[in-house]
Structure formats: structure tokens, C-alpha cells
Design an enzyme around this catalytic site. Sequence first.
Site, PDB file in Angstrom:
ATOM      1  N   GLY A  61       0.984  -1.059   0.037  1.00  0.00           N
ATOM      2  CA  GLY A  61       0.120   0.080   0.028  1.00  0.00           C
ATOM      3  C   GLY A  61       0.867   1.277  -0.099  1.00  0.00           C
ATOM      4  N   ALA A  62       1.793   1.333   1.028  1.00  0.00           N
ATOM      5  CA  ALA A  62       2.649   2.523   0.981  1.00  0.00           C
ATOM      6  C   ALA A  62       3.210   2.844  -0.174  1.00  0.00           C
ATOM      7  CB  ALA A  62       3.552   2.438   2.099  1.00  0.00           C
TER       8      ALA A  62
ATOM      9  N   PHE B 112     -14.448   0.412  15.644  1.00  0.00           N
ATOM     10  CA  PHE B 112     -13.092  -0.372  15.984  1.00  0.00           C
ATOM     11  C   PHE B 112     -12.531  -0.143  17.329  1.00  0.00           C
ATOM     12  CE2 PHE B 112     -10.146  -2.676  13.543  1.00  0.00           C
ATOM     13  CZ  PHE B 112     -10.805  -3.349  12.563  1.00  0.00           C
TER      14      PHE B 112
ATOM     15  N   ASP C  13      13.286  -6.649   5.691  1.00  0.00           N
ATOM     16  CA  ASP C  13      14.645  -6.302   4.868  1.00  0.00           C
ATOM     17  C   ASP C  13      14.869  -4.830   4.950  1.00  0.00           C
ATOM     18  OD1 ASP C  13      13.705  -8.965   4.521  1.00  0.00           O
ATOM     19  OD2 ASP C  13      13.494  -8.551   2.031  1.00  0.00           O
TER      20      ASP C  13
ATOM     21  N   GLN D  20       3.005  -4.933  18.147  1.00  0.00           N
ATOM     22  CA  GLN D  20       1.795  -5.131  18.607  1.00  0.00           C
ATOM     23  C   GLN D  20       1.401  -6.676  18.492  1.00  0.00           C
ATOM     24  OE1 GLN D  20      -1.566  -3.660  16.098  1.00  0.00           O
ATOM     25  NE2 GLN D  20      -1.915  -2.327  18.048  1.00  0.00           N
TER      26      GLN D  20
ATOM     27  N   HIS E  78      -1.979  -8.826  18.094  1.00  0.00           N
ATOM     28  CA  HIS E  78      -3.103  -8.662  17.942  1.00  0.00           C
ATOM     29  C   HIS E  78      -3.800  -9.936  18.980  1.00  0.00           C
ATOM     30  CE1 HIS E  78      -7.046  -8.588  16.101  1.00  0.00           C
ATOM     31  NE2 HIS E  78      -6.764  -7.770  15.364  1.00  0.00           N
TER      32      HIS E  78
ATOM     33  N   LEU F 129      -4.941 -13.951  11.292  1.00  0.00           N
ATOM     34  CA  LEU F 129      -5.592 -13.017  11.895  1.00  0.00           C
ATOM     35  C   LEU F 129      -7.114 -13.144  12.011  1.00  0.00           C
ATOM     36  CD1 LEU F 129      -4.777 -10.395  13.422  1.00  0.00           C
ATOM     37  CD2 LEU F 129      -5.852  -9.202  11.575  1.00  0.00           C
TER      38      LEU F 129
ATOM     39  N   GLU G  76     -10.332  -7.347  14.235  1.00  0.00           N
ATOM     40  CA  GLU G  76     -11.015  -6.702  15.418  1.00  0.00           C
ATOM     41  C   GLU G  76     -12.331  -6.378  14.947  1.00  0.00           C
ATOM     42  OE1 GLU G  76      -8.214  -4.119  17.345  1.00  0.00           O
ATOM     43  OE2 GLU G  76      -9.820  -2.663  17.283  1.00  0.00           O
TER      44      GLU G  76
ATOM     45  N   ARG H 208      -5.541  -2.991  21.658  1.00  0.00           N
ATOM     46  CA  ARG H 208      -5.100  -4.282  21.421  1.00  0.00           C
ATOM     47  C   ARG H 208      -4.383  -4.671  22.391  1.00  0.00           C
ATOM     48  NH1 ARG H 208      -4.400  -3.852  14.688  1.00  0.00           N
ATOM     49  NH2 ARG H 208      -6.746  -4.135  14.456  1.00  0.00           N
TER      50      ARG H 208
ATOM     51  N   HIS I 153       1.677  -9.033  15.316  1.00  0.00           N
ATOM     52  CA  HIS I 153       0.930  -8.471  14.185  1.00  0.00           C
ATOM     53  C   HIS I 153       1.546  -7.277  13.571  1.00  0.00           C
ATOM     54  CE1 HIS I 153      -2.676  -7.451  12.209  1.00  0.00           C
ATOM     55  NE2 HIS I 153      -2.859  -6.325  12.872  1.00  0.00           N
TER      56      HIS I 153
ATOM     57  N   ARG J 168      -0.611   0.830  18.206  1.00  0.00           N
ATOM     58  CA  ARG J 168      -1.384   1.123  17.208  1.00  0.00           C
ATOM     59  C   ARG J 168      -2.743   0.965  17.295  1.00  0.00           C
ATOM     60  NH1 ARG J 168      -3.138  -1.005  12.260  1.00  0.00           N
ATOM     61  NH2 ARG J 168      -2.468  -3.148  12.661  1.00  0.00           N
TER      62      ARG J 168
ATOM     63  N   SER K  83      -3.323   1.979  10.368  1.00  0.00           N
ATOM     64  CA  SER K  83      -2.091   1.481   9.685  1.00  0.00           C
ATOM     65  C   SER K  83      -2.519   1.643   8.292  1.00  0.00           C
ATOM     66  CB  SER K  83      -1.686   0.252   9.914  1.00  0.00           C
ATOM     67  OG  SER K  83      -0.758  -0.216   9.198  1.00  0.00           O
TER      68      SER K  83
HETATM   69  C1  LIG Z   1      -3.525  -9.736   8.741  1.00  0.00           C
HETATM   70  C2  LIG Z   1      -3.465  -8.365   8.773  1.00  0.00           C
HETATM   71  C3  LIG Z   1      -4.699  -7.464   8.940  1.00  0.00           C
HETATM   72  C4  LIG Z   1      -4.432  -6.137   9.224  1.00  0.00           C
HETATM   73  N1  LIG Z   1      -5.582  -5.345   9.153  1.00  0.00           N
HETATM   74  C5  LIG Z   1      -5.526  -3.881   8.984  1.00  0.00           C
HETATM   75  C6  LIG Z   1      -6.511  -3.278   9.411  1.00  0.00           C
HETATM   76  O1  LIG Z   1      -7.664  -3.741   9.305  1.00  0.00           O
HETATM   77  N2  LIG Z   1      -6.402  -1.947   9.377  1.00  0.00           N
HETATM   78  C7  LIG Z   1      -5.295  -1.336   9.238  1.00  0.00           C
HETATM   79  O2  LIG Z   1      -5.342   0.012   9.377  1.00  0.00           O
HETATM   80  N3  LIG Z   1      -4.232  -2.222   9.295  1.00  0.00           N
HETATM   81  C8  LIG Z   1      -4.253  -3.251   9.177  1.00  0.00           C
HETATM   82  N4  LIG Z   1      -2.890  -4.133   9.254  1.00  0.00           N
HETATM   83  C9  LIG Z   1      -1.685  -3.532   9.057  1.00  0.00           C
HETATM   84  C10 LIG Z   1      -1.560  -3.048   7.791  1.00  0.00           C
HETATM   85  O3  LIG Z   1      -2.054  -3.777   6.764  1.00  0.00           O
HETATM   86  C11 LIG Z   1       0.064  -3.128   7.401  1.00  0.00           C
HETATM   87  O4  LIG Z   1       0.729  -2.377   8.423  1.00  0.00           O
HETATM   88  C12 LIG Z   1       0.215  -2.213   6.217  1.00  0.00           C
HETATM   89  O5  LIG Z   1      -0.626  -2.897   5.012  1.00  0.00           O
HETATM   90  C13 LIG Z   1       1.530  -2.407   5.713  1.00  0.00           C
HETATM   91  O6  LIG Z   1       1.929  -1.918   4.391  1.00  0.00           O
HETATM   92  P1  LIG Z   1       3.135  -1.461   3.510  1.00  0.00           P
HETATM   93  O7  LIG Z   1       2.865  -1.000   2.388  1.00  0.00           O
HETATM   94  O8  LIG Z   1       3.919  -0.863   4.624  1.00  0.00           O
HETATM   95  O9  LIG Z   1       3.689  -3.047   3.592  1.00  0.00           O
HETATM   96  P2  LIG Z   1       3.450  -4.200   2.693  1.00  0.00           P
HETATM   97  O10 LIG Z   1       2.004  -3.937   2.071  1.00  0.00           O
HETATM   98  O11 LIG Z   1       3.768  -5.362   3.581  1.00  0.00           O
HETATM   99  O12 LIG Z   1       4.291  -4.252   1.337  1.00  0.00           O
HETATM  100  C14 LIG Z   1       5.543  -4.706   1.557  1.00  0.00           C
HETATM  101  C15 LIG Z   1       6.309  -4.378   0.164  1.00  0.00           C
HETATM  102  O13 LIG Z   1       7.732  -4.441   0.295  1.00  0.00           O
HETATM  103  C16 LIG Z   1       8.348  -5.253  -0.633  1.00  0.00           C
HETATM  104  N5  LIG Z   1       9.610  -5.483  -0.194  1.00  0.00           N
HETATM  105  C17 LIG Z   1       9.867  -6.295   1.098  1.00  0.00           C
HETATM  106  N6  LIG Z   1      11.199  -6.288   1.130  1.00  0.00           N
HETATM  107  C18 LIG Z   1      11.732  -5.967   0.185  1.00  0.00           C
HETATM  108  C19 LIG Z   1      13.051  -6.046  -0.474  1.00  0.00           C
HETATM  109  N7  LIG Z   1      14.006  -6.590   0.243  1.00  0.00           N
HETATM  110  N8  LIG Z   1      13.215  -5.805  -1.819  1.00  0.00           N
HETATM  111  C20 LIG Z   1      12.401  -5.216  -2.500  1.00  0.00           C
HETATM  112  N9  LIG Z   1      10.854  -5.300  -1.913  1.00  0.00           N
HETATM  113  C21 LIG Z   1      10.792  -5.711  -0.917  1.00  0.00           C
HETATM  114  C22 LIG Z   1       7.178  -6.465  -0.686  1.00  0.00           C
HETATM  115  O14 LIG Z   1       7.595  -6.874  -1.987  1.00  0.00           O
HETATM  116  C23 LIG Z   1       5.896  -5.753  -0.656  1.00  0.00           C
HETATM  117  O15 LIG Z   1       5.609  -5.144  -1.799  1.00  0.00           O
HETATM  118  C24 LIG Z   1      -3.026  -5.739   9.054  1.00  0.00           C
HETATM  119  C25 LIG Z   1      -2.283  -6.350   9.194  1.00  0.00           C
HETATM  120  C26 LIG Z   1      -2.049  -7.602   8.807  1.00  0.00           C
HETATM  121  C27 LIG Z   1      -0.940  -8.371   8.869  1.00  0.00           C
END
Ligand SMILES: Cc1cc2nc3c(=O)[nH]c(=O)nc-3n(C[C@H](O)[C@H](O)[C@H](O)COP(=O)(O)OP(=O)(O)OC[C@H]3O[C@@H](n4cnc5c(N)ncnc54)[C@H](O)[C@@H]3O)c2cc1C
Lengths: 124, 589, 149, 255
Positions: free
Chosen positions: B15-16, B116, B227, B246, B248, B258, B261, B292, B359, B400, B405
Site C-alpha cells: 500500500g505505501a 473499531f 528487509d 503489537q 493482535h 488474523l 477486530e 489491542r 501483528h 497502534r 495503519s
Molecule cells: C492480517 C493483517 C490485518 C491487518 N488489518 C489491518 C486493518 O484492518 N487496518 C489497518 O489499518 N491495518 C491493518 N493491518 C496493518 C496493515 O495492513 C499493514 O501495516 C500495512 O498494510 C503495511 O503496508 P506496507 O505498504 O507498509 O507494507 P506491505 O504491504 O507489507 O508491502 C511490503 C512491500 O515491500 C516489498 N519488499 C519487502 N522487502 C523487500 C526487499 N528486500 N526488496 C524489494 N521489495 C521488498 C514487498 O514486496 C511488498 O511489496 C493488518 C495487518 C495484517 C498482517
Amino acid sequence: MPSTPTLYRGHEGMWMWIVHRATGVAIFFFLLVHVLDTSLVRLSPEAYNQVIDSYKTPLYGLLEAGLVAAIILHAFNGLRIIAVDRWTWALRHQKLLVWVVWGIFVVLMAGFLPRQLTNVFGGE
Amino acid sequence: MTTHDYDVVIVGAGGAGMRAALESSQRARTAVLTKLYPTRSHTGAAQGGMAAALSNVEDDNVEWHVFDTVKGGDYLVDQDAAQILCAEAVDAVLDLEKMGLPFNRTEDGHIDQRRFGGHTRNHGEAAVRRACYSADRTGHMILQTLYQQCVKQDVEFFNEFYVLELLLSEDPQDAKPGAEVAVAGVVAYELATGEVHTFRAKSVIFATGGAGKIFKTTSNAHTLTGDGMGMVLRAGLPLEDMEFFQFHPTGLAGLGILLSEAARGEGGILRNSTGERFMERYAPTIKDLAPRDMVARAISNEVREGRGCGPHKDYVLLDLTHLEPAHIDAKLPDITEFARTYLGVEPYTEPIPVFPTAHFAMGGIPTTVTAQVLRNNTDVVAGLYAAGECACVSVHGANRLGTNSLLDINVFGRRAGIAAAEYAAATASAPALPPAADAGVAGLVEKLRSSVSGGGTETVAGLRREVQETMDRNVQVFRTSDSLTAAAGVIADVKARYENIAIHDRGQKYNTDLLEAVELSFLIELAEVVVAGALARQESRGGHYREDFPTRDDEKFMKHTMAYGSPGGIRLDYKPVVITKYQPMERKY
Amino acid sequence: MAAPELSHPLPSTRKRLTPAHRWWWKFQRISGVVLVVLLFAHLFYNLVLGDGVNQIDFAFVAGKWAAPLWKWWAFALLVLAMLHGMNGMSYLVGDYARSQRTRRFLNALLGAATAVIVVLGTLVIFTFDPCPQGADASLLPSFCAEVGK
Amino acid sequence: MTAVEEVPTELGGVAVMQVTLRIKRMNPEGTGDHAPGEDYWEEFHLEAHATDRVLDALHKIKWEQDGTLAFRRSCAHGVCGSDAMRINARNRLACKTLLKDLNPAKPILVEPIVGLPVEKDLIVDMEPFFASYRKIMPFLMPAGPAPERERLQTPAQRERFDDTTKCILCAACTTACPVFWTDGQYFGPQAIVGAHRFIFDSRDEGQWDRLEILNDTAGVWKCRTAFNCTEACPRGIEVTKAISEIKHALNTGEI
Ligand SMILES: Cc1cc2nc3c(=O)[nH]c(=O)nc-3n(C[C@H](O)[C@H](O)[C@H](O)COP(=O)(O)OP(=O)(O)OC[C@H]3O[C@@H](n4cnc5c(N)ncnc54)[C@H](O)[C@@H]3O)c2cc1C
Ligand code: HEM
Ligand code: SF4
Ligand code: F3S
Ligand code: FES
């Protein structure tokens, strides 16, 4: 040597697709021949009867029974496909309909086969 | 070696990363490097929702949201950052809707919202409906929608490229305070070919997600090995607040998968072996919807005191049986299917066995509110940005709140994308790459490859299991000086034995064996940082609970931990917390 | 309908939907339903009524086609079955032929075969004389005797 | 074949059993016994719990017996779409298939999904699959200028396309489709699902662009309602129904 993948264990839908395809092709080729031999009626009664008589063997009688079987399957499965494309109910119950097709097939063949076999093997 | 030249390189396509890419690719030549296909990122696993004070279903406002975030984070939150997070939340949600995200709707067609944990009306009066959601697959919808927009914008992805090293213009540990340290690029390993690529860039954004795999029982994907955090640490930069992890409360017992919530938001109730709704004892006002950390501790406590369920009395029950099946199907279809698939439990009629699961990393790469990465308490690394779970802004503080997130990744992902592109536009060229920029990664890879025949005796799986098990046993919901010291011992031992590791696969193509070994090295180092920070923090706050120091100690510890790697081990420093409006109070629900 | 807002131009597809595949798909279904009636009546008449297969000879066919209903019946069966079969076969060609060239060649062959068969069949049905001159009377349908007089 | 004996021991309340996995392997660089690119079956014996998933078994093999075994995975609970493979001759996600649901008396067959080029062991090249997805323009094409707040949509309008929003792009459907196997020309069911998600979204105005694409030679008319896609979809999407709805829209002009 790339080996072949396993035969996919599809469900009713996939097997009926194969059945539909195989029967469709079989009927098509039969139809080509059937039109050609029927055309002999235009040539002369002798020619036609000669060919038709040569067909009146048990082997050909069985093939003909097979053809009828293929047509029944293809036709009723075709209706099933049409229904599936048309009505959500049929789409959701397509498996049930597969068994309906086989049911109809069994009933029709049960009616037709004895008649065909006595005609073929019953002699004159 | 292949060298690529870009204005902006984004590492990670969750997402980020993709939210950043949407901004950056409109403004600058951008490459997104990701070790997974974008749609495989763990953002897709997020379930419950994304918070924003839209007031679509009941009265709500940004201030209440800020307050809840600060209080939920046990006052370790930087309040300026929280203000930005909550203020930009509304637009973040509306932007996603405009991109096509299919939110659930109210009868009059607006985005629906639900309750929530920890989100309240008027500074804690009662639970408020603030979470915008799409059934229980909000993260899936966000990930898909962002990817779809990336397709539309023709964002350039390098899929299955593992970034393994961050290149800086100089070693930040040698640089004087105030001196400029700039990003130069990254080095990546291409899974398909085994080739090492160098990416030179004016700006780099890290968006590599979490590090849940330092624990054994976790809701995180196998690929969440921290990483990005590990690379930053190796480059001589600090990590912030890593001891705050955290747990969960409701992971499927034994598996860690998971159950959102949202299950409790929709009316689910936690019960112990006597059938008691035990949260009434721990949080009389909001009960099952307490934050949590409190619920997770409550569950662990019930189990510890012998009120757990099952043959081993090692879990509690999440009861949905009083909810209408139709309601469950409409709001919680996925998680109830998980219960059926993996535990064979029918949630309509049976309560679901649950236990806390690792989590979310509250800590991470320290950044400013414009997502710039800090190299000490004040200086930033020019051109280096971080966003998402790998970053620590810090909006989550010590704990959190659920749904904050997904909000974080959108708000700060966007900010990172804009800032990185603008920085690149204002910069004539990236710093020159050091000679043989890829030597580090190439050497690392070669060393592992040669271990195939070199007779190493340690296995990746064996060492990983040791780290994960000790983390689960000693660094989970309850921590003590003894447990943390024990964990530190195991980790140090594993770290030494890692030198003697052996892998099986010496191939070039799709060598996942080799990459698991590299990922393990990040896990070990991060576990070390978590334990060091936890040992030093002699208080209990949010997700970090020390039985030997069971209260919060604002006097000594109202500060962020800053951990640096050094040859002698982890070096800890501290950074003040930004407090604007809300003075620390006791946290009661 | 407003033009979509796109950040970069996509191929414009605003022209009318080409009907070919769609039309044939529909035809396959409509002809299928009609064929069920035509074909089963045909089979029933020929194979089940009377003496079944054994009855089939020139006299039988000629007797049948003396009735305009059966003439048109045969014609409809011929055309629909051939077109339906042709299109069905071209589905297979589309699925299994590897290159565009083979596909085109096989489809042309199919079209030609269908045309030949349909034309031939039509001619036979409509120019057919149930009581050809000089033929052995025993082979002809009984009504020829009266016609001959 | 006595691949499995139920060992009477219990571990954490779950029976431990011996299972055999027979895995289709291919190493593009070759191994001591096999030429580069050659594929072959290899058997592995291991101890597993009945509640383990096939993914757990693959991990056990990779981690304890043969590290060269290559497969993709990430989330391990059926939401990321990484690990579609052919297990006992059916497409499934390894992480969603429990060993106890397979017949443990026989070796469990594991092979890559069919119709996409195999890269190594169970890893296939997904690019052609994603290319089909991109072709149907999988992004909202809204009409008119964006409103200040959200575009309105009633729950009923939202429900209309709910099913197809669940897709995780795992390719289990497309690579289970017998028509897709024949020549790979067919876009495959996933691309149709992807288009359906937007065509029936009340906020979208690009329906006819997408329908035009699906009306093509490689589009919906190639579907022969074999239902393998629907049966294979790990998200329970009624894929054939979505395809049928597209055909209906093309035929009637109604959406
Ligand atoms: C089961 C679950 C349920 C959740 N539910 C909620 C919710 O309801 N509400 C909420 O707000 N938050 C929730 N969260 C938390 C939230 O989803 C995550 O914190 C958030 O999605 C993280 O997004 P991100 O973009 O930082 O990382 P990610 O989506 O994990 O993406 C990481 C990216 O980095 C890349 N990457 C990693 N290492 C490397 C590398 N060495 N080289 C190249 N690429 C790399 C991967 O390929 C991937 O594309 C939940 C989390 C989980 C696990
Ligand atoms: C008796 C009534 C018949 C019915 C109801 C029927 C129905 C159908 C239908 C609905 C289809 C389309 C299948 C699909 O799109 O998935 C079809 C295909 C086909 N039909 Fe028929 N049909 C009939 C008779 C015939 C005859 C007489 C022939 C031969 C000349 C024939 C040959 C074919 C062939 C070759 C196909 C293509 C099969 C495939 O693509 O797999 N059918 N039929
Ligand atoms: S429709 Fe189902 S099977 Fe097909 S790609 Fe999507 S989730 Fe996978
Ligand atoms: S398997 Fe293929 S034929 Fe149609 S119903 Fe599914 S796409
Ligand atoms: S590993 Fe994510 S779907 Fe199986």
C-alpha cells in the site's frame, strides 16, 4: 522431454464439455457422409439401395446406435448449455442438470436400443 | 552488473509503495522495485478498515481521532504527526474512493463506517463508527485499487527484485552532525536470473512493510522479514521504538492467522473457559473493544491463570454465535471462512479458538512528517524517504489503533511520493556511486552460494526456528528482565552460528533458498534490536509490558528509543516525544 | 457517455461492437433448439416407426419426400445442421490450430465443404424424382405404379 | 502403495501421519541427474500433521530435505494469490489445501499450473496472465469531474459487483480452463472477472470499451462453460456466472 501434466480432475462441467465436443465432431462427420450417401437417391434407386444395403450389417447397426447415442447426449447437453447461459438457476445447478442429461440419455436409449438391436440382429 | 538510472526508486509495492508511486511517477522518472508481485503484498491481508472522521454515520471529528491515536499509543505518539495523519485521513479515504475502491455503503449511498478498538467519541465517552471498510477485506481492496491505478498510470515495476543494500554518499556514522549525507541508490538481486542490479537514484523511498517473522506465531506473511529496516540499520542509520510490537488479540489459535477486530466491532465477544465475558473486568467501559495491547494481555492473563479453553487450556474463545448468520456473511465473510478452513470450526454455531498473534511493528525507520529518514535525532538523509509499516513517523507510539495503519500507508505513502519526486526535481544528479557499488551484495550472494559445497553445518530453517521460538517465549505479551536476557543470549548465539550457515541451492535462477538465508540475517539483526530496546525500557507502555516494571514511567521513558548497529552490539540513544495538546494521562477505558 | 479520463491515451474503441462472434454464438443456440425438434422427429420416423433401420431403401425415402412437409423438413435439417456443425467445427479450429494461417485455411475448407454439401443436398431434395424413368418398379414406392399409368 | 500409515501418536492433539509428495520438478540450469529444462517427478516422504496445509509440507521439504525446491508463497492463508498449483490434478492454493482433505493413502501429486511457461519447479511465468488482466483496462473510468466528496452508490449497486472484487489474481481459474490450455489465445476467465468488476460498477463509464475488448476473438465467446474456473477459484467467485453476465450484456446491450 517435457512430460505431460496430469489429466485435470475437473468436475461434471469439464467432462460434459469433452463429451459435447467429441459428439459434435462425430455427428458432423457423419452428417457429411450421410448427405453424400443420401444423394445417391438422385442417381438411381439401385445405387442408393446398394449402398444402404451394404450398411445393413450388425457392425453398421451398432455404429448407428452409437450415433443416436451421440446425438441424444449432444442435443440434451446442448439444451443444458443453453439453459446455463440463459438462467442463473440453471447455472447454479448445472451439475444437477448434467445428471438430468444422463437420465434422459438412459431413458431414451432404453427405449431405442432394443428396437434397433432387434431390427439389426433379428434378421428377416 | 547492470546499472539503472532513475529519479526516484521505490522499494516495496504494498500500500505505501504504490501510493507513493502514484504520486512520484506523475512527477519524476520512477521505478518500483519489489520482491513480490505488487498484488502479493501483505497490505492485501488487512481486513477491518481504515479510519477517518468522515462523520458519515455519526458525529465525529479529527480532534477526537487525534486524541484516540495519542491515547491509544500510550502517549508515545508524536502529536504533530498524529494531527497530520488524522487531518489528512478524510482526503485519503475519499481519494481511494475516487480511484474506485468499493467501500461498503450506507443506505443513502455514502461510505459506511463501523466501530473499531480504541476509536471513541468525545475523548473516550463511547465507541464511535470511524472505520471505513469493505467487508473484511479492506486491505485487499486498497491493494487492488492502488495496483489498478498503477496499471492505468503505467508505473514501471521491477517485480521479484530483492533490494539488499542501501547506498549512501558516505557512512552516516562517520558524518558530523549537520553534514550532508545523501542517498545514492540501492542494489537489488533479480530472482529470475540471479543477476545483481545497481539502481542509481536521486531519491529512494523504502516501503518494505513489517517484520512479523521475527516471531513464530504471527499474522504476517512469510515474506515480511523486515528487509528494509535491516538494510537501513546496516547502512549505519538508526531504528526507532523497535521494542514496541503489537500482538493482535485474536489470531486463530495455534496458527496466528488474523481474525480482524471487526469481529468484535460487529458484536463478537471474548469468553474464557467459564464462559465469562472477561473483558468486562479489564476495560469496564468499552470491554471487548479496548485497545489491542490491553485485550492481548487480558487473554494471555486468562490463560496464565488457568481459565483458558481446550485440551491444553491455551486459548480463549471469540463468540459470534449470537450474531445473525446473514450479518456475519455480509460483514465478516473471509475471517469466518478462515475459521472453517483452518480449524474446522463453524462460527455460526461454535465459538472460535483465538490467541494473541504478533501483528504489527510500531517502530521502524525514523522519519519526519514529510517521510524523510533521520540519521540521528535531528539530521535527515538527503533524498531518503520511508513510509508504511517499515517507517516510524511516529503516529502509532507504543500501540497502534486498529485501522490507523491502512491510513498511515496512504497518508505517508502519498507524502513520501510527493516529497521524493520534488526532491529529485530539485537535484541536479544523484551522488556518484562508489566504485563497485554492487560488490557488497555480490559478495554476500557468492558467500552463500559457496556454502553449498563449503561444508557449513547450520541450516536456515533451524536458526530461524530458534530465533522465532525464543521471541515467542520471551519477548511476547509479557516480558521480564530474565526473559529478555535469555532471548538476547539465544539471538547472539544464533548470530554467531549464522556465519556457519549452509544452503542447498547454488543455482542462479529462482534461488529462493539463498534469499531465505539473506532474509534470515535481517530477522536476526532486528530481533537483536527489539530485545535490546525492550531490555533497556524498564517500564510498561502500550505493547511493551514488563512484569518487573508494570507501570508507565513518564519520568524516565517518555522518549523514543533510537537503536544503532555497531560492531560492539546495539547502541541505544533516545529522542524526545513531540507533545502539542495532550498531556500524558493514565490510560483507562 | 462521457469520454473516460485517462492519464495517457488508450486505443479508442468507440466503434460499434463487431457482431460476428456474438451472432454465431446466438445462432448456435437457436439452431440447437430447432435442431432438437427436427432431428428427433427425423430419427423417430426413420429408425423407430415401421420397421426401423431395415425399412430404409429408395422406396422409403421417395415415399417420404413425396410429402412437401418432409421435403422442407429435410431441407431445414440439412441447412441448420450443416451451419451449426460448421460453426461448431470452427470453434475447434479456433482452439486447436496454432497459427493464424492454419486457422484461415481450415476455416476456408470448412466453409467450402459446407457449401458443397448444402448445395448438393438442396439439389437432391428439390430435383429428386421419386419415380425415375426406366427404373425397376419393384424398387420404387408403390404410388409410382399409379403415376405410370 | 503404502504411502501413509496413521501413526498412533498425538502431537498437540493432532494425529501425526506419514505422507508422500510427488512433485513435478524442473531445473532450468539442470541438476546432476537431469538436463537443464527437463521435467521429472520426484518423491518426498515426510511426517506431517493432519491439519497441515500442502504449503507446510512443501516448506518442510524445502527446509529439511531439498532447499532447491522452488515455489512462490507469501501470506499462507489464501489472500495473496502466490501459490496456485495443481494438487492431485486440480488447481488449488497450497496454503488453503489441508492434507487431511486429500487422500493421504496415495502420494499427493504437486505440479505447476498449466498453460503458463514453467520457470523452475512450481514457479511459472505469470507475465502473460497479467498481460491479459491489463488488457481489459482494470481501473475505474468514471464519468465527469470528480465530486468533492465520495461518489454515491447504494448498497444494492455495490452488491452488484461484490463477487468479482474478491479476485486475488492467483490464476487458478485461467490455468484450469480447458479452452485456455488449447492455445493460450483466450484471455481466460480471470480477465473477464477483472472486467466484470468494473463493468457492473455503477460509478464506471468505461463499460463499452471493456465489452468491446471482451467481444474479441480471444474474449468471452471462447468460453464453453466448462466450469473448471468456478470450481478452482479459491475465493469462491462464481466465475462462470460473471462470464455469463458479460455475454448477456454483449447480447442485449443491457448492463
Ligand atoms: C492480517 C493483517 C490485518 C491487518 N488489518 C489491518 C486493518 O484492518 N487496518 C489497518 O489499518 N491495518 C491493518 N493491518 C496493518 C496493515 O495492513 C499493514 O501495516 C500495512 O498494510 C503495511 O503496508 P506496507 O505498504 O507498509 O507494507 P506491505 O504491504 O507489507 O508491502 C511490503 C512491500 O515491500 C516489498 N519488499 C519487502 N522487502 C523487500 C526487499 N528486500 N526488496 C524489494 N521489495 C521488498 C514487498 O514486496 C511488498 O511489496 C493488518 C495487518 C495484517 C498482517
Ligand atoms: C440436436 C440438437 C443440437 C443441439 C441442441 C446442439 C447444441 C449445441 C450448442 C448449444 C453448442 C454450443 C456449445 C458451446 O458454445 O459451448 C453446440 C456446439 C456444437 N455442435 Fe451442436 N447441437 C445440436 C446438434 C448438432 C449437430 C447435428 C451437429 C453436427 C453437425 C452439431 C455439432 C456441433 C459441434 C461440432 C459443436 C462445437 C462443439 C465445441 O465447440 O465443443 N450439433 N451444439
Ligand atoms: S477469479 Fe478466483 S481463481 Fe481466478 S484469479 Fe481470481 S481469485 Fe484466482
Ligand atoms: S473453465 Fe473455461 S470454458 Fe468457461 S466456464 Fe470457465 S472459462
Ligand atoms: S500464500 Fe498467499 S495465497 Fe497462498
